[in-house]
Design an enzyme around this catalytic site. Structure first.
Site, PDB file in Angstrom:
ATOM      1  N   THR A  39      -9.568 102.002  72.898  1.00 18.92           N
ATOM      2  CA  THR A  39     -10.321 102.427  74.075  1.00 18.92           C
ATOM      3  C   THR A  39     -11.332 103.489  73.671  1.00 18.92           C
ATOM      4  O   THR A  39     -11.379 103.912  72.517  1.00 18.92           O
ATOM      5  CB  THR A  39      -9.398 103.008  75.152  1.00 18.92           C
ATOM      6  N   CYS A  40     -12.108 103.949  74.636  1.00 10.38           N
ATOM      7  CA  CYS A  40     -13.140 104.940  74.340  1.00 10.38           C
ATOM      8  C   CYS A  40     -12.555 106.299  73.988  1.00 10.38           C
ATOM      9  O   CYS A  40     -13.202 107.087  73.304  1.00 10.38           O
ATOM     10  CB  CYS A  40     -14.090 105.079  75.523  1.00 10.38           C
ATOM     11  N   ARG A  46      -9.383 106.970  72.558  1.00 16.80           N
ATOM     12  CA  ARG A  46      -8.456 107.087  71.435  1.00 16.80           C
ATOM     13  C   ARG A  46      -8.315 105.774  70.685  1.00 16.80           C
ATOM     14  O   ARG A  46      -8.553 104.702  71.219  1.00 16.80           O
ATOM     15  CB  ARG A  46      -7.083 107.585  71.900  1.00 16.80           C
TER      16      ARG A  46
END
Length: 466
Positions: A49-50, A52
């Site tokens: 995801t953005c 992690r």
């Protein structure tokens, strides 16, 4: 075997670093296969995801596993390890389990208690399962984490308090209007924050949306999303007397709305209350407007105060979820202990079944005049005797397996019932089948078959969202 969690997130790495570790959705299957082929990796899950990129793994040993994982990252992302090692964290065993449950339930998110991560973790697990990257350990663990996260949100109020500016705006509006049915909303400017705020207002029953923007095309685009109408900034200001809620975020250099304009509109609306939210920095609405009777003006600092106070409420609810997580970790530990006893129980059942079969064949040779019904009754009754004799020993070894000296109990059980030969045969057969399979199938086929068979070992790579 051991479970590890390796990753970097919004706390440990800035966005310019995190974006270098993004994995496109279409590339995940190949990444899973390469990770699964990494030395010591038995199962893997990747969640990207953005906020992690995290890797959860079950490995056959801890020694050198950190090195192997960094090597995979170095190769896949084509980034020298010295450029990212300082941003990584590595959790082992119980701490890795705790982290997985915290992430899935939203406790490790940038916005505590958000639910988007739950869907992302579920999708990541299902994809890994589809491509055969998970086995016995992760099939159990991820399902357990997902189920617990759903229960946590259902049994606590962690997701109810407003934790964003847009939610906070709705919360403030409720204090004034009680509900938003039959209320009209005017948006000055058509930026992202304005859009999010009006989205929540609309979802809570706002009756009509008017979008006023310097660029009419952009106003029309946003208005169409809410079945609203578009106009210029000046056109919107001329409609002040019609609306109940004003949301302003234009990016203008000076005030878009002054005291005199609002005073004129209040005369036309006969002092009906109006709710104004100034999200802009610098501000769009003259602060003096707030002194006008029945005008409720709030700026972004007011909203952020509500966000922080409600985050504190979420933190208190998070302690309840922490207690749930502790119980889930203990349950998973107990489940792991039962894995070791399953092959022994199976071996005992196989041995007893073979003894029963051999005895029946010998009996029927000595009593050739038995008819089919008599033979069936004898077979059924003797089988019942065997099962009853095995019932208590099997129940007892299951109980002993989860105690402190469980491994010793299993070993003693194996010796008492002389199951060494059955265990050796089963292990040899499994190795033979695995070897034959490796020689005749492609890597992708092997991964898919391991998934359907439910491999008894596990290693997981998870990229986590914040």
């Amino acid at each position: 075997m051991h479970i590890l969690a390796v990753g970097l997130n919004y706390r440990t790495a800035p966005v310019e670093v995190r974006e270098r570790f993004a994995i496109a959705e279409q590339a995940l299957p190949e990444a899973l296969q390469q990770l699964k082929a990494t030395k010591s990796v038995l199962e893997c899950v990747i969640v990207a995801t953005c906020n992690r990129t995290e890797i959860y793994v079950v490995v056959d040993r801890l020694h050198m596993c950190g090195h192997f994982i960094r090597s995979f990252m170095e190769k896949w992302f084509q980034i020298p390890r010295q450029e990212f090692t300082n941003y990584l964290y590595i959790y082992e065993d119980d701490r890795a389990l705790e982290h997985l449950f915290q992430v899935t339930s939203g406790l490790d998110s940038m916005v505590i208690g958000e639910t988007q991560i739950l869907g992302q973790m579920k999708d990541a697990f299902l994809l890994a399962q589809e491509y055969g990257a998970t086995g016995t350990w992760f099939n159990m663990l991820f399902k357990q984490a997902i189920t617990m996260a759903k229960r946590a949100h259902a049994e606590t109020t962690i997701g109810e308090a407003a934790v964003s500016v847009s939610y906070a705006a709705v919360e403030l509006g409720k204090r004034i209007f009680g509900q938003f049915s039959k209320k009209k909303v005017l948006i000055l400017g058509a930026g992202k924050m304005s859009e999010l705020t009006v989205k929540h207002l609309y979802a809570n029953g706002a009756d009509e949306v008017i979008v006023a923007n310097r660029t009419l095309t952009r106003a029309e685009q946003l208005a169409s999303k809410f079945n609203g109408r578009a106009c210029s900034i000046q056109g919107g200001i001329s409609l002040l007397h019609e609306v109940d809620i004003v949301i302003s975020s234009t990016g203008a250099d000076g005030f878009v709305l002054d005291v005199k304009q609002v005073q004129e509109s209040m005369k036309k609306r006969k002092n009906r209350p109006i709710f104004m939210i100034d999200i802009a920095v610098p501000r769009d609405l003259d602060p003096a407007i707030g002194s006008i009777p029945n005008v409720f003006l709030y700026d972004i600092d007011d909203l952020e105060g509500i966000v922080e106070s409600n985050l504190e409420l979420r933190r208190k609810e998070a302690t309840k979820i922490d207690a749930m997580i502790a119980k889930e970790i203990e349950a998973f530990r107990q489940w792991l202990k039962t894995l070791g006893v399953s092959p022994v129980i199976y071996a005992l059942q196989q041995k007893s079944a073979q003894i029963h079969q051999d005895t029946m064949e010998s009996l029927f040779k000595k009593l050739p005049d038995l008819d089919e019904r008599q033979a069936k009754v004898i077979r059924k009754l003797t089988k019942s005797i065997v099962n009853q004799m095995l019932h208590d020993p099997i129940l007892r070894i299951k109980e002993m397996a989860v105690e402190k000296n469980g491994d010793e109990a299993i070993e003693m059980f194996t010796q008492i019932f002389a199951l060494e030969e059955q265990m050796e045969k089963a292990e040899a057969e499994e190795q033979r089948q695995n070897k034959a399979h490796e020689q005749t199938s492609s890597p992708e086929m092997r991964m898919n078959e391991r998934s359907s068979a439910g491999s008894k070992s596990g290693f997981a790579w998870a990229t986590v969202t914040k």
